[in-house]
Design an enzyme around this catalytic site. Structure first.
Site, PDB file in Angstrom:
ATOM      1  N   LYS A  79      62.799  -0.998 -34.199  1.00  0.00           N
ATOM      2  CA  LYS A  79      62.598  -2.390 -33.810  1.00  0.00           C
ATOM      3  C   LYS A  79      63.766  -3.239 -34.310  1.00  0.00           C
ATOM      4  CE  LYS A  79      59.222  -6.175 -34.223  1.00  0.00           C
ATOM      5  NZ  LYS A  79      57.900  -6.581 -34.757  1.00  0.00           N
ATOM      6  N   SER A 153      55.109  -8.768 -31.466  1.00  0.00           N
ATOM      7  CA  SER A 153      56.548  -8.836 -31.302  1.00  0.00           C
ATOM      8  C   SER A 153      57.210  -7.470 -31.163  1.00  0.00           C
ATOM      9  CB  SER A 153      57.168  -9.585 -32.481  1.00  0.00           C
ATOM     10  OG  SER A 153      56.974  -8.853 -33.700  1.00  0.00           O
ATOM     11  N   SER A 177      51.504  -7.785 -34.490  1.00  0.00           N
ATOM     12  CA  SER A 177      52.689  -7.389 -33.720  1.00  0.00           C
ATOM     13  C   SER A 177      52.850  -5.903 -33.477  1.00  0.00           C
ATOM     14  CB  SER A 177      53.956  -7.933 -34.383  1.00  0.00           C
ATOM     15  OG  SER A 177      54.019  -9.329 -34.250  1.00  0.00           O
TER      16      SER A 177
END
Length: 424
Positions: A79, A153, A177
């Site tokens: 990520k 996210s 997230s």
């Protein structure tokens, strides 16, 4: 080869270890799929093809020498809120401050476990939204329905794992997230107990590191590699008869009607667990005002993260809007929210006097259409996000483990996630 792409981290580690497939073959497979499929999905911000192939060759050499670590040669994604040495950590923004010289600790541990890093996945700006869209890099799309977001996210990581563009992907969870894209993309996503895995950004203590995978054992092995846990042994162990509490009650402060698709999935999972011999009862936890305290910590966290960026003037209007809301919070209110964590945790966890696991919807609806929150003012966008993920953030406030499990499939084939919550 398509089946191999979806085999998952645990199975791929076995195949590389046994010599049935090489890390080079796996890595080339994923790079080909990324080149072919990612122009539509936009899961990756950057693909590290040359580095990945070199790491795959090194993994194959280790295997040949009989010196292979546990996840040797398995290709994963990182990520883009987490540092990879020599590559900018963009965080969905143009406000970053250059290239890190060192890997984040969790990345260094994954490398040491033998993982091959395919690239870095998209996030919304500063990880502040639950849809992976940014002015800097556009929108990431859901592999099950490209008109919809994969959530956020960790949306790029979710899309990559779901579409067979990585064996697994690193994620982080500050108010859902990891669990949002897991629920939206038909994956398993665990928000671990706070401080189980190393992480730099803390979001006022809300955020933790984890991963998005195709199965529970995949996540267990990932955690064992990243944190030295013993999750794989637990994942392989029969749980015995459990007491299951099922609830569809949204925490106080979120005014939303849970759509039938999500509500029915939680209730159906309860019935399935009852059929497997577990004790199941409908029972609601006592949330009190903990949801408001979580919101306060989140908004203050956005403000803190925005202020810390090297070029905050480059932030988008909606990120500045959320940060502005955080700036208006009185410091006394933030201190009170932080101080309330212990009491909120004790009150809500009283339910575990009667249950071992709490089952509830992961989301209140299907993920939004791409651009649905587009140019909305920050307070309106925030209201929409809260209604979408009302079941999730509370457990970041208390710091305890929670996971989204792909429990149901809608008639049109779209996955529906259900959240499981455990005691601290």
């Amino acid at each position: 080869m398509s089946e191999l792409a979806f085999a998952g981290l645990a199975r791929q580690a076995e195949l590389v270890r046994s010599g049935e497939v090489s890390s080079r073959e796996l890595t080339e497979l994923y790079l080909e799929r990324i080149a072919r499929l990612d122009p539509e999905l936009n899961a990756y911000r950057v693909v590290l093809a040359d580095e990945a192939l070199a790491a795959a060759d090194a993994a194959d050499a280790r295997r040949a020498a009989g010196d292979a670590p546990p996840l040797n040669g398995v290709p994963i994604a990182i990520k883009d809120d987490t540092d990879v040495a020599g590559h900018v950590t963009m965080r969905g923004s143009l406000a970053h401050d250059g290239r890190p010289r060192e890997d984040a600790e969790v990345v260094a541990r994954l490398r040491a476990a033998g993982c091959v890093l395919l690239g870095k996945t998209h996030v919304p700006e500063l990880e502040a939204m639950c849809a992976t869209e940014s002015l800097a890099f556009g929108a990431t799309r859901n592999p099950w329905d490209p008109a919809r977001t994969p959530g956020g996210s960790s949306g790029g990581s979710g899309a990559a794992a779901a579409a067979g563009l990585a064996a697994a992907a690193l994620g982080s969870d500050g108010a859902g997230s990891i669990r949002i894209p897991a629920a939206a993309c038909g994956l398993f996503g665990l928000k671990p107990q706070r401080d189980r895995l190393p992480m730099r950004q803390c979001w006022n203590g809300l955020s933790v590191t984890g991963c998005l995978t195709r199965g529970v054992l995949d996540t267990a092995l990932f955690g064992d590699a990243a944190a030295g846990t013993d999750w794989a042994a637990a994942a392989r162990r029969a749980p015995g008869r459990l007491r299951i509490a099922v609830s569809t009650k949204v925490p106080r402060g979120v005014l939303v009607r849970v759509e039938e698709e999500q509500r029915a999935a939680a209730l159906a999972l309860g019935e399935r667990l009852r059929g497997l011999g577990h004790g199941v009862a409908e029972r609601d936890p006592d949330y009190g005002n903990g949801g408001v305290n979580c919101l306060t910590r989140y908004l203050h966290g956005v403000r803190t993260e925005a202020d810390a960026m090297a070029h905050p003037e480059r932030l988008s209007r909606r990120t500045r809007g959320l940060a502005g809301m955080g700036a208006k919070l009185p410091r006394a209110l933030v201190r009170r929210a932080l101080a309330a964590e212990e009491a909120d945790r004790a009150r809500v966890n009283a339910i575990f006097e009667h249950a071992d696991v709490l089952v509830m919807p992961a989301l209140t609806r299907r993920p939004p259409l791409v651009g649905e929150w587009g140019d909305l003012p920050a307070p309106v966008m925030l209201n929409g996000m809260m209604k979408f993920v009302g079941f999730l953030g509370f457990w970041n406030h208390t710091g305890q483990p929670a996971a989204s499990v792909p429990a149901e499939v809608a008639p049109d084939g779209f996955p529906v996630g259900v959240q499981l919550v455990g005691r601290p």
